[in-house]
Design an enzyme around this catalytic site. Structure first.
Site, PDB file in Angstrom:
ATOM      1  N   HIS A  83      22.198  44.758  38.495  1.00  0.00           N
ATOM      2  CA  HIS A  83      21.234  44.201  37.541  1.00  0.00           C
ATOM      3  C   HIS A  83      19.790  44.546  37.917  1.00  0.00           C
ATOM      4  CE1 HIS A  83      20.783  40.583  40.272  1.00  0.00           C
ATOM      5  NE2 HIS A  83      19.562  40.683  39.835  1.00  0.00           N
ATOM      6  N   ASP A 136      28.614  43.118  40.196  1.00  0.00           N
ATOM      7  CA  ASP A 136      27.185  43.398  40.150  1.00  0.00           C
ATOM      8  C   ASP A 136      26.763  44.194  41.389  1.00  0.00           C
ATOM      9  OD1 ASP A 136      24.482  43.371  39.633  1.00  0.00           O
ATOM     10  OD2 ASP A 136      24.202  41.228  40.067  1.00  0.00           O
ATOM     11  N   GLN A 231      14.065  33.942  43.760  1.00  0.00           N
ATOM     12  CA  GLN A 231      13.434  35.033  43.029  1.00  0.00           C
ATOM     13  C   GLN A 231      12.961  36.130  43.968  1.00  0.00           C
ATOM     14  OE1 GLN A 231      12.813  31.911  42.604  1.00  0.00           O
ATOM     15  NE2 GLN A 231      12.530  31.347  40.455  1.00  0.00           N
ATOM     16  N   GLY A 232      13.296  37.366  43.626  1.00  0.00           N
ATOM     17  CA  GLY A 232      12.841  38.488  44.430  1.00  0.00           C
ATOM     18  C   GLY A 232      13.815  38.964  45.475  1.00  0.00           C
ATOM     19  N   ASP A 233      14.926  38.254  45.654  1.00  0.00           N
ATOM     20  CA  ASP A 233      15.884  38.630  46.698  1.00  0.00           C
ATOM     21  C   ASP A 233      17.090  39.406  46.163  1.00  0.00           C
ATOM     22  OD1 ASP A 233      14.397  37.417  48.712  1.00  0.00           O
ATOM     23  OD2 ASP A 233      15.305  35.481  48.340  1.00  0.00           O
ATOM     24  N   SER A 234      17.206  39.546  44.862  1.00  0.00           N
ATOM     25  CA  SER A 234      18.353  40.249  44.281  1.00  0.00           C
ATOM     26  C   SER A 234      18.584  41.588  44.970  1.00  0.00           C
ATOM     27  CB  SER A 234      18.145  40.493  42.790  1.00  0.00           C
ATOM     28  OG  SER A 234      18.307  39.318  42.062  1.00  0.00           O
TER      29      SER A 234
END
Length: 277
Positions: A83, A136, A231-234
């Site tokens: 993603h 994913d 947020q930001g760690d994907s």
């Protein structure tokens, strides 16, 4: 409220569950939405297999354009979340991102050390479903090799590291507070692998939340809450017993005791991606 399925993790790792997509700047493409909540700073030189995905064209020069994490599994191969490479995150197709790079071995994203290597090809897991976040995972082939010792071993199907209760560590540059406090240095948080039954109860597939699918997903967190990705760690790695077991994918909120972070199950999904070596 469930964190959106599409949510790459751009900056500091927050030990909290992955949250909704958050734009890095107004009028800019949405950035990944996971952060390390409840963690602490670590040195990139001690864990060289953790890398940042970067595009200054799409995300600006702050923190070198970092928008997601990744992990080196071979000198020219990096694994991340599929993603992270979506139109929803990049604001365009990945083929149009001319400056997509991997940053390895940099202590501070505001600095200039380490390696910045262009991405040559992108391969998504054949079973990836953006609607459910199943499988994913993506493999990036680099235009040049990083040192061989940067690579980390990957877990295989049925690996003992997947047993519930196993201590694990999640890494990233995402939000460290849950309110948009992104880090320029790498952070890590200690969590535990959770039983599939716990994950299924947290994510039954309600109107407001996603559905946990144990065939391609796993979850990890702290029963008391407070430690998670955000947020930001994907795309960042979840590591246990010296092996890569998961990739930060999605979740509900950050660091909630009743909503552990959801990760791609590397031992099941990575072998489906052809030509990864």
């Amino acid at each position: 409220m469930r964190r959106p399925i599409i949510r790459p993790l751009p900056t500091a790792l927050a030990l909290a569950s992955v949250a909704a997509l958050t734009p890095l700047v107004t009028q800019a493409p949405a950035a990944a939405d996971s952060v390390i909540i409840g963690g602490s700073a670590v040195r990139s030189s001690e864990i060289p297999w953790v890398v940042a995905l970067s595009s200054r064209d799409r995300f600006g020069g702050t923190r070198a354009g970092q928008f997601c994490g990744g992990v080196v599994v071979a000198p020219t191969q990096v694994v991340t979340a599929a993603h992270c490479l979506s139109r929803e995150v990049l604001g365009t197709t990945v083929s149009e991102v001319r400056d997509l790079r991997v940053i390895a071995g940099r202590e501070d994203l505001r600095g200039s050390g380490g390696h910045e290597i262009p991405v040559r090809t992108v391969r998504l897991a054949p079973g990836y479903d953006p609607a459910t976040s199943s499988a994913d995972l993506a493999v990036l082939t680099l235009a040049a090799a990083v040192p061989a010792h940067y690579a980390i071993a990957t877990a295989r199907r049925g690996d003992a590291a997947y047993r519930p209760g196993t201590p694990a560590t999640v890494y990233g540059w995402g939000d460290t507070t849950g309110v948009g406090t992104y880090s320029s240095t790498l952070h890590a948080a200690r969590v535990q692998v959770q039983p599939d039954a716990v994950c299924a109860r947290a994510y039954p597939g309600s109107v407001m939340g996603g559905r946990y699918m144990p065939a391609t997903m796993m979850c990890a967190g702290d029963a008391r809450g407070g430690r998670d990705a955000c947020q930001g760690d994907s795309g960042g790695p979840l590591v246990a017993q010296g092996r890569l077991i998961g990739i930060v994918s999605w979740g509900s909120g950050c660091g909630r005791a009743d909503a552990p972070g959801v990760y791609t199950r590397v031992g099941e999904v990575l072998p489906t991606v052809a030509d990864r070596h």
